[in-house]
Enzyme design. Structure first.
Site, PDB file in Angstrom:
ATOM      1  N   HIS A  15     -97.519  38.266  -5.664  1.00  0.00           N
ATOM      2  CA  HIS A  15     -98.218  36.626  -5.875  1.00  0.00           C
ATOM      3  C   HIS A  15     -97.054  35.786  -6.180  1.00  0.00           C
ATOM      4  O   HIS A  15     -96.033  36.182  -6.921  1.00  0.00           O
ATOM      5  CB  HIS A  15     -98.921  36.560  -7.037  1.00  0.00           C
ATOM      6  CG  HIS A  15     -99.672  35.359  -7.301  1.00  0.00           C
ATOM      7  ND1 HIS A  15    -100.799  35.062  -6.535  1.00  0.00           N
ATOM      8  CD2 HIS A  15     -99.479  34.017  -7.933  1.00  0.00           C
ATOM      9  CE1 HIS A  15    -101.281  33.926  -6.532  1.00  0.00           C
ATOM     10  NE2 HIS A  15    -100.426  33.245  -7.760  1.00  0.00           N
ATOM     11  N   ASP A  51    -105.946  36.968  -9.997  1.00  0.00           N
ATOM     12  CA  ASP A  51    -104.782  36.927 -10.200  1.00  0.00           C
ATOM     13  C   ASP A  51    -104.373  37.056 -11.627  1.00  0.00           C
ATOM     14  O   ASP A  51    -103.585  36.610 -12.191  1.00  0.00           O
ATOM     15  CB  ASP A  51    -103.998  35.753  -9.787  1.00  0.00           C
ATOM     16  CG  ASP A  51    -104.061  35.532  -8.191  1.00  0.00           C
ATOM     17  OD1 ASP A  51    -104.589  36.423  -7.573  1.00  0.00           O
ATOM     18  OD2 ASP A  51    -104.138  34.271  -7.953  1.00  0.00           O
ATOM     19  N   CYS A 623     -59.423  39.814  19.050  1.00  0.00           N
ATOM     20  CA  CYS A 623     -60.588  40.830  18.848  1.00  0.00           C
ATOM     21  C   CYS A 623     -60.439  41.988  19.726  1.00  0.00           C
ATOM     22  O   CYS A 623     -60.879  43.027  19.283  1.00  0.00           O
ATOM     23  CB  CYS A 623     -62.002  40.056  19.032  1.00  0.00           C
ATOM     24  SG  CYS A 623     -61.984  39.368  20.666  1.00  0.00           S
TER      25      CYS A 623
END
Length: 818
Positions: A15, A51, A623
């Protein structure tokens, strides 16, 4: 309850609030509406209440001043909630799960929020209004009534004491009139404090920037003077002359729906310009205002000069260097303007940037790129989304889009010396290399992709016909929408160009994050895009940290593609975040440990020259640098002797001096890493033939370094240095398959190379090297037309060439029955 209790351990529920507060279905909304300083979630044991079951686990986070439902959910509630659910299940499995009863103290239940009950009460303090608007952004949307129609408000933020001048706007129920400013709609609360609303949505679904309220079509039409009404009638006659098939030109008559074609657009524009000498009217204006009433409104504003673009204001950082005065923007670039970051605090106040002496190479600390917030990214994404969905970029003829990119390339060429100087002082690149490669290839890239704009095509597909009807099936290549691009610090402008040019050519808009330590050439590029006429919002640049700006881009639900160049660990994190957020498309160009195999039958002069270039090019911050050289045993000692001779000739120093071969490393942390890398190599038993230390002079200068006797298990044989460190291993004469096995024994696969005069051997080796690029008797030879990208943990997806376009396009299949 029988169903809930049926599993052996019962059922647990997530919740999105810190229960017992905000029980109910709109918990996140109410967390913001109520102005809570803390948000969070609860995992509880299901019961037959609402809840109200016992708590198993809870987590909380701070609520930021301008959080919305989306930002709170994407930043914390969703990613941390996933982790917490996994943790909860494990606690249950281990028998360690708790059941803490919920107290009724502080318990609340505030019903589900719907559009019908989300009207803003403007007769309350500004902070309460702000909380209400952000608590409903984006769903269901807080609304009010302006000029008799429902208007939904988005993008609220609190303002300080100063409010920019603007045009007053009466709003139903407000304690005082709002103000439409260049930044948005200012609303006042009952306490006379102010808040800003960025976007407005009308009843027909149309959304506009709040700053454009008084120039947004039907919402506020200008009243025509008598002279303007006469001209309008003359224009009506011009429309009638073109649309001869239409009985009468009404206010709602649509130019194109009435049968007009592109030639009619040219005729309309030229006839009106002939009538009104000096009027700046373009063909594109007709496409943006297709009905007669909209066209007249646009025409009158243009006649009055109301639609003229404001001159771009730039707060430059300047430096007299390299026989020129370099002018560098330093603020973020959003929606066509340079502006300060949001939410500046006393600790993060902009000071005008200064540039230190080149030998320090530490200018980055003076460019406050670390203070950009989630709000800056959100504003940039919103601008890019508007430019794509409702702006001219998304509607533009592809050939016209290409023309703008060609113009941008021309401007980059015009400013190439300044751009190269910025690259040198920002990244440490040698000026001559910056001029040729960093800038030169960037210009070539934009020109190459400008030519692709009107050549992106689908195809027809012969499918099985559905008799007695027939079918036509075809595909369309469409842009993705808003794309994010995150680039590294070794080639700041070139990496921007490699990704951005393809992205823009495909018709997308973009938000770009340059590396935190090298933002300057990207911001200078942004200035040139305005001069080139690229529409507002198409290109947005937000410097800052990867953890803040880059992460928000990965998480943002409105971004549909993210292109990244950087390290493999960060690439993995980005891929995970992009999957969790909205499954956005990803392309990754990551780390490398590229092997270079030199056979005894090579051209020795070329192998030495190119072998050194493969390692020391751009001071090793490359790279595709050859991370490990394999030299055949019979020529190994001679090869090493000649390399050492050449290294000793290299001039290390000021990158702006034309005779310099090797400039400073990019920043101190990287310099320290290279020294440590060499220390590990020595400790493991490799032979340090040359270098290995920082040059004894001010600045981050690394000695060109050479290691031999490197064994396969060693750290320097496996890990990328990203610096000027040559790592050499020998292999037995004639052992082709053996050296191939060693070369491929890596998780990286970005590039590779082979030197031999034997074409059969070259082809055999190139077919078996497991890398995205193979260089034969050359190295570092990239071209804008050739696709570039890696295999394995060097990433996936391509930059450059036609393949790069596909990274920024989607394919739609359409079937028509007739």
């Amino acid at each position: 309850m029988n169903v809930i209790d049926h599993p052996a351990h019962g059922s647990i529920i997530y919740h999105p609030s810190i229960l017992p507060l905000h029980r109910g279905a709109s918990a996140i909304n109410w967390t913001l509406i109520q102005g809570d300083k803390k948000a969070g979630f609860s995992i509880f044991w299901a019961d037959d209440g609402l809840d109200t079951g016992p708590i198993l686990l809870q987590r909380e986070c701070s609520v930021e001043p301008n959080d919305t439902v989306d930002s709170l959910y994407n930043r914390f509630l969703f990613p941390e909630g996933i982790k917490a659910m996994v943790e909860s299940v494990q606690l249950i499995a281990d028998g360690k799960a708790t059941r803490v009863p919920q107290t009724e103290e502080g318990a609340s239940y505030e019903g589900i929020q719907k559009k019908s009950n989300s009207k803003v009460n403007l007769a309350q303090p500004a902070e309460a209004i702000h909380n209400w608007i952000r608590g409903h952004d984006k769903v269901p949307g807080a609304w009010t009534v302006i000029d008799g129609q429902t208007v939904t408000l988005y993008g609220s933020s609190m303002l300080g004491e100063s409010v920019a001048a603007g045009q007053p706007l009466e709003i139903e129920g407000a304690s005082q009139a709002g103000v439409v400013t260049k930044n948005g709609l200012v609303l006042y609360g009952s306490d006379s404090k102010a808040l800003m609303v960025k976007n407005l949505q009308f009843e027909d679904g149309k959304m506009i920037s709040a700053a454009k309220y008084f120039s947004s079509g039907d919402t506020a039409r200008v009243e025509l003077t008598d002279d303007e009404k006469k001209i309008a009638e003359e224009i009506r006659d011009i429309w009638k002359g073109i649309l001869s098939n239409v009985a009468a030109i009404e206010e709602t008559t649509d130019f194109f729906k009435s049968g007009a074609a592109s030639m009619d657009v040219v005729r309309l524009v030229e006839e009106i310009k002939q009538r009104c000498v000096g009027l700046q009217l373009q063909n594109e204006d007709v496409y943006m205002a297709t009905t007669f009433q909209d066209f007249i409104q646009m025409f009158v504003r243009r006649l009055r000069g109301e639609d003229q673009e404001e001159e771009m204001v730039i707060d430059y950082a300047t430096k007299d260097v390299n026989n020129m005065t370099v002018k560098m923007p330093w603020q973020c670039f959003i929606n066509g303007k340079f502006e300060d970051a949001e939410n500046e605090t006393p600790e993060h106040t902009h000071t005008h940037p200064t540039i230190t002496h080149l030998s320090d190479l530490d200018i980055h600390s003076h460019i406050h790129t670390d203070i950009h917030t989630l709000g800056d990214v959100d504003r940039a994404v919103a601008a890019a989304k508007e430019a794509f969905e409702v702006g001219p970029w998304g509607r533009m003829n592809p050939r016209d889009r290409g023309t703008l990119l060609y113009k941008l390339a021309d401007l980059m060429e015009e400013h190439q010396e300044e751009l190269a100087t910025i690259e040198s002082i920002d990244s440490g690149a040698v000026y001559t290399l910056a001029l040729k490669t960093h800038i030169g290839m960037s210009i070539q890239t934009f020109r190459y992709f400008a030519g692709w704009c009107d050549k992106i095509q689908g195809k027809t597909i012969p499918i099985n016909q559905a008799r007695p009807n027939r079918n036509l099936t075809f595909t369309k290549k469409e842009p993705l929408g808003v794309c994010a691009i995150v680039i590294p610090w070794n080639y700041p402008l070139m990496m921007l160009a490699w990704k951005s040019a393809a992205c823009l050519a495909a018709g997308n808009t973009l938000v770009l994050k340059p590396a935190q330590v090298t933002p300057l050439s990207a911001l200078k590029f942004a200035e040139l895009t305005v001069k080139a006429g690229i529409p507002k919002g198409v290109i947005n640049i937000v410097p800052g940290s990867g953890g803040m700006v880059g992460q928000r881009m990965s998480d943002h639900p409105d971004i549909r593609k993210l292109g990244f160049t950087g390290s493999t660990p960060i690439g993995k994190q980005i891929m995970k975040s992009c999957a969790l957020s909205n499954l956005k498309k990803v392309s990754l160009e990551l780390g490398g440990k590229s092997p270079l195999i030199i056979f005894s039958d090579c051209d020795m002069d070329k192998a030495v020259r190119m072998g050194m270039s493969s390692v020391f090019f751009n001071k090793g911050e490359n790279c595709i640098a050859a991370g490990r050289l394999f030299v055949e045993e019979s020529i190994h000692d001679e090869y090493i002797r000649r390399v050492v001779e050449e290294i000793k000739k290299m001039k290390v120093g000021d990158p702006l001096h034309r005779s310099t071969d090797h400039g400073p490393q990019n920043h101190k942390a990287h310099m320290d890493k290279l020294v440590e890398y060499c220390e590990v190599g020595v400790k493991e038993g490799a032979t340090l033939v040359y270098g290995g230390k920082q040059v004894d002079r001010p600045g981050f200068f690394m000695q060109p370094t050479l290691f031999t006797d490197v064994e396969d298990h060693m750290f320097i044989a496996k890990e990328e240095s990203f610096g000027p460190i040559m790592v050499v291993s020998k292999f037995k004469d004639g052992d082709i398959d053996g050296v191939l096995s060693r070369a491929n024994d890596t998780e990286f696969g970005l590039a590779s190379g082979v030197f031999t005069r034997d074409i059969n051997k070259a082809m055999y080796v190139s077919e078996r090297l497991d890398a995205g690029t193979v260089f034969v008797n050359t190295y570092n030879k990239t071209d804008v037309a050739s696709p570039f990208g890696g295999f394995k943990q060097s990433g996936f997806g391509k930059d450059l060439g036609e393949d790069a376009l596909n990274e920024y396009l989607r394919t739609k299949a359409v079937t028509v029955e007739y």
